[in-house]
Design a protein around this motif. Structure first.
Motif, mmCIF file in Angstrom:
data_model
loop_
_atom_site.group_PDB
_atom_site.id
_atom_site.type_symbol
_atom_site.label_atom_id
_atom_site.label_comp_id
_atom_site.label_asym_id
_atom_site.label_seq_id
_atom_site.Cartn_x
_atom_site.Cartn_y
_atom_site.Cartn_z
ATOM 1 N N GLY A 246 0.825 -1.198 0.000
ATOM 2 C CA GLY A 246 0.000 0.000 0.000
ATOM 3 C C GLY A 246 0.859 1.248 0.000
ATOM 4 N N PHE A 247 0.388 2.273 -0.715
ATOM 5 C CA PHE A 247 1.095 3.549 -0.747
ATOM 6 C C PHE A 247 0.089 4.675 -0.975
ATOM 7 C CE2 PHE A 247 3.428 6.974 -2.925
ATOM 8 C CZ PHE A 247 4.451 7.189 -2.007
ATOM 9 N N ARG A 248 -0.120 5.498 0.044
ATOM 10 C CA ARG A 248 -0.967 6.681 -0.062
ATOM 11 C C ARG A 248 -2.314 6.414 -0.740
ATOM 12 N NH1 ARG A 248 3.615 11.266 -1.711
ATOM 13 N NH2 ARG A 248 4.907 10.985 0.156
ATOM 14 N N GLY A 249 -3.032 5.439 -0.233
ATOM 15 C CA GLY A 249 -4.369 5.179 -0.736
ATOM 16 C C GLY A 249 -4.448 4.323 -1.980
ATOM 17 N N THR A 250 -3.316 3.757 -2.398
ATOM 18 C CA THR A 250 -3.312 2.837 -3.535
ATOM 19 C C THR A 250 -2.721 1.509 -3.078
ATOM 20 O OG1 THR A 250 -3.073 4.600 -5.164
ATOM 21 C CG2 THR A 250 -2.430 2.394 -5.856
ATOM 22 N N GLY A 251 -3.372 0.411 -3.448
ATOM 23 C CA GLY A 251 -2.891 -0.912 -3.080
ATOM 24 C C GLY A 251 -2.727 -1.792 -4.294
ATOM 25 N N ALA A 252 -1.870 -2.792 -4.157
ATOM 26 C CA ALA A 252 -1.669 -3.786 -5.216
ATOM 27 C C ALA A 252 -1.172 -5.073 -4.584
ATOM 28 C CB ALA A 252 -0.672 -3.287 -6.260
ATOM 29 N N LYS A 253 -1.568 -6.171 -5.153
ATOM 30 C CA LYS A 253 -1.099 -7.472 -4.687
ATOM 31 C C LYS A 253 -1.215 -8.473 -5.821
ATOM 32 C CE LYS A 253 -5.415 -9.587 -3.055
ATOM 33 N NZ LYS A 253 -5.991 -10.455 -2.019
ATOM 34 N N PHE A 254 -0.549 -9.597 -5.649
ATOM 35 C CA PHE A 254 -0.863 -10.791 -6.409
ATOM 36 C C PHE A 254 -1.221 -11.861 -5.392
ATOM 37 C CE2 PHE A 254 3.749 -11.338 -5.674
ATOM 38 C CZ PHE A 254 3.797 -12.640 -5.169
ATOM 39 N N GLU A 255 -1.906 -12.872 -5.814
ATOM 40 C CA GLU A 255 -2.156 -14.035 -4.962
ATOM 41 C C GLU A 255 -2.134 -15.270 -5.855
ATOM 42 O OE1 GLU A 255 -5.072 -15.698 -1.424
ATOM 43 O OE2 GLU A 255 -5.779 -14.060 -2.691
ATOM 44 N N GLU A 256 -1.345 -16.253 -5.416
ATOM 45 C CA GLU A 256 -1.214 -17.476 -6.202
ATOM 46 C C GLU A 256 -0.746 -18.609 -5.307
ATOM 47 O OE1 GLU A 256 2.325 -17.856 -8.719
ATOM 48 O OE2 GLU A 256 2.784 -15.764 -8.244
ATOM 49 N N ILE A 257 -0.748 -19.814 -5.866
ATOM 50 C CA ILE A 257 -0.440 -21.003 -5.081
ATOM 51 C C ILE A 257 1.054 -21.296 -5.080
ATOM 52 C CG2 ILE A 257 -0.756 -23.504 -4.912
ATOM 53 C CD1 ILE A 257 -3.561 -23.093 -6.111
ATOM 54 N N LEU A 258 1.593 -21.454 -3.869
ATOM 55 C CA LEU A 258 2.960 -21.912 -3.639
ATOM 56 C C LEU A 258 2.885 -23.357 -3.152
ATOM 57 C CD1 LEU A 258 6.043 -21.205 -3.332
ATOM 58 C CD2 LEU A 258 5.509 -20.680 -0.935
ATOM 59 N N VAL A 259 3.641 -24.233 -3.797
ATOM 60 C CA VAL A 259 3.669 -25.647 -3.426
ATOM 61 C C VAL A 259 4.887 -25.895 -2.547
ATOM 62 C CG1 VAL A 259 3.702 -28.032 -4.259
ATOM 63 C CG2 VAL A 259 2.599 -26.234 -5.633
ATOM 64 N N VAL A 260 4.659 -26.462 -1.380
ATOM 65 C CA VAL A 260 5.739 -26.839 -0.469
ATOM 66 C C VAL A 260 5.720 -28.358 -0.331
ATOM 67 C CG1 VAL A 260 6.706 -26.612 1.851
ATOM 68 C CG2 VAL A 260 5.540 -24.661 0.782
ATOM 69 N N THR A 261 6.866 -29.006 -0.514
ATOM 70 C CA THR A 261 6.949 -30.456 -0.464
ATOM 71 C C THR A 261 7.941 -30.902 0.611
ATOM 72 O OG1 THR A 261 8.825 -30.920 -1.943
ATOM 73 C CG2 THR A 261 6.718 -30.314 -2.982
ATOM 74 N N ASP A 262 8.069 -32.198 0.785
ATOM 75 C CA ASP A 262 9.057 -32.738 1.717
ATOM 76 C C ASP A 262 10.297 -33.242 0.985
ATOM 77 O OD1 ASP A 262 8.004 -35.016 0.559
ATOM 78 O OD2 ASP A 262 6.975 -35.699 2.363
ATOM 79 N N SER A 263 10.509 -32.767 -0.232
ATOM 80 C CA SER A 263 11.687 -33.170 -1.009
ATOM 81 C C SER A 263 12.945 -32.522 -0.433
ATOM 82 C CB SER A 263 11.519 -32.743 -2.470
ATOM 83 O OG SER A 263 12.710 -32.968 -3.200
ATOM 84 N N ARG A 264 14.073 -33.218 -0.539
ATOM 85 C CA ARG A 264 15.357 -32.659 -0.109
ATOM 86 C C ARG A 264 16.024 -31.871 -1.223
ATOM 87 N NH1 ARG A 264 18.185 -37.499 3.529
ATOM 88 N NH2 ARG A 264 16.507 -37.644 5.098
ATOM 89 N N ASP A 265 15.501 -31.991 -2.432
ATOM 90 C CA ASP A 265 16.002 -31.200 -3.553
ATOM 91 C C ASP A 265 15.471 -29.776 -3.391
ATOM 92 O OD1 ASP A 265 16.303 -29.859 -5.985
ATOM 93 O OD2 ASP A 265 16.012 -31.659 -7.184
ATOM 94 N N PRO A 266 16.372 -28.770 -3.273
ATOM 95 C CA PRO A 266 15.899 -27.403 -3.036
ATOM 96 C C PRO A 266 14.862 -26.930 -4.050
ATOM 97 C CG PRO A 266 18.264 -27.530 -2.720
ATOM 98 C CD PRO A 266 17.836 -28.854 -3.275
ATOM 99 N N GLU A 267 15.087 -27.211 -5.338
ATOM 100 C CA GLU A 267 14.148 -26.729 -6.347
ATOM 101 C C GLU A 267 12.801 -27.425 -6.262
ATOM 102 O OE1 GLU A 267 15.543 -26.592 -10.307
ATOM 103 O OE2 GLU A 267 17.202 -25.229 -9.874
ATOM 104 N N GLU A 268 12.794 -28.658 -5.781
ATOM 105 C CA GLU A 268 11.537 -29.392 -5.659
ATOM 106 C C GLU A 268 10.913 -29.233 -4.280
ATOM 107 O OE1 GLU A 268 9.884 -30.833 -7.985
ATOM 108 O OE2 GLU A 268 11.392 -30.571 -9.547
ATOM 109 N N SER A 269 11.661 -28.652 -3.337
ATOM 110 C CA SER A 269 11.137 -28.490 -1.980
ATOM 111 C C SER A 269 10.070 -27.409 -1.918
ATOM 112 C CB SER A 269 12.277 -28.176 -1.011
ATOM 113 O OG SER A 269 12.831 -26.893 -1.291
ATOM 114 N N ALA A 270 10.123 -26.465 -2.851
ATOM 115 C CA ALA A 270 9.107 -25.416 -2.938
ATOM 116 C C ALA A 270 9.167 -24.809 -4.324
ATOM 117 C CB ALA A 270 9.332 -24.346 -1.878
ATOM 118 N N PHE A 271 7.999 -24.509 -4.884
ATOM 119 C CA PHE A 271 7.935 -23.881 -6.204
ATOM 120 C C PHE A 271 6.546 -23.280 -6.388
ATOM 121 C CE2 PHE A 271 7.161 -28.444 -6.511
ATOM 122 C CZ PHE A 271 5.929 -28.522 -7.123
#
Length: 289
Positions: A246-271
């Protein structure tokens, strides 16, 4: 990178994520709805009318249940100006005017899969909101990096807020109930009739309550907040994440799905579930310009 639609199959708490395509489908359907409704907005349209347009567009395409019904916020309501009670989040008779920012927010359930998305735009040029949207890219990068590092949700929240402060903005997701930046979502059992309560689907609320009870016993929460109950590493599952500037009466956001896994591979652990979304494409175009 925009256009990266790699199919992921990393484990989610011991189960394979073969149904990620279902969540991806409903998320894309939601953003398609947001873009279609945004293209129809004209001066004089009210928030209630914009919310109804979202409901009708999705119902025409088979949506019968909701995590929550669609919202629409215009003008300084995009920054949740003076919001004090939950009822203020619901659509009003505020009319859209030229140059005014808007946010469309919807959380449909389709074929048993839920999504929750936020789409920011303006009726004509709005340089302030354009800047906010550009600066949100750094938050998407930061959140993913720190989830992969398995920092606590509370610490990540605080670091996102610090980044907003450095950028010169106010944290507007603080205004949400419990100050959440994200919440877990999951499959929802399909029913012929799916009632809502206070704007939320009862089936989805039951699922969130079940997660909260289960998490309480194991020391985690399905709500990602600045409070002590979120002082734990990211729990495997799907999270609807929505950093809101927010800034002086104006707001912006995105909202989307983040997948979190139990993988030990960093790239597959969250995306991020899908990189072919309007705000991600926007950033790619800005980079290429």
């Amino acid at each position: 990178m925009a256009g990266d639609t790699k199919q992921r199959t990393a484990p989610l708490s011991g189960r394979r994520s073969a149904d990620l395509s279902g969540f991806r489908e409903v998320q894309r359907l939601s953003y398609e709805c947001a873009e279609a409704v945004a293209a129809q907005l004209r001066p004089g349209v009210t928030e209630r009318e914009a919310a109804r347009m979202q409901r009708e567009w999705l119902r025409e395409r088979g949506v019968r249940d909701w995590f929550h019904l669609p919202f629409a916020w215009f003008g300084d309501r995009t920054a949740f100006a003076n919001f004090r009670i939950p009822l203020q989040f619901f659509p009003t008779n505020r009319k859209l005017e030229p140059g005014m920012p808007f946010i469309l927010d919807m959380a449909p359930v389709y074929k048993g899969y839920a999504a929750d998305i936020g789409y920011s735009g303006s009726l004509g040029l709005n340089p302030v909101q354009d800047r906010l949207m550009s600066d949100l890219q750094a938050h998407r990068v930061l959140i993913l990096e720190q989830v992969r590092e398995r920092r606590s949700l509370r610490e990540i929240y605080e670091n996102v807020e610090r980044l907003m402060t450095r950028q010169g903005y106010a944290n507007r997701h603080r205004a949400y109930p419990f100050g959440v930046i994200a919440h877990k979502i999951d499959r929802v059992k399909e029913r012929r009739w799916s009632p809502t309560a206070f704007g939320f689907g009862t089936q989805s609320l039951k699922g969130l309550a079940s997660d909260a009870l289960h998490g309480h016993r194991e020391g985690w929460s399905p709500l990602w907040s600045p409070y002590h109950f979120s002082d734990h590493p990211p729990q495997p599952g799907l999270w609807a994440v929505e950093p809101h500037l927010g800034f002086r009466g104006t707001g912006a956001k995105f909202e989307e799905i983040l997948v979190v896994t139990d993988s030990r591979d960093p790239e597959e652990s969250a995306f991020w579930l899908d990189d072919d979304l309007p705000h991600v494409r926007r950033w790619a175009e800005e980079k290429a310009a």
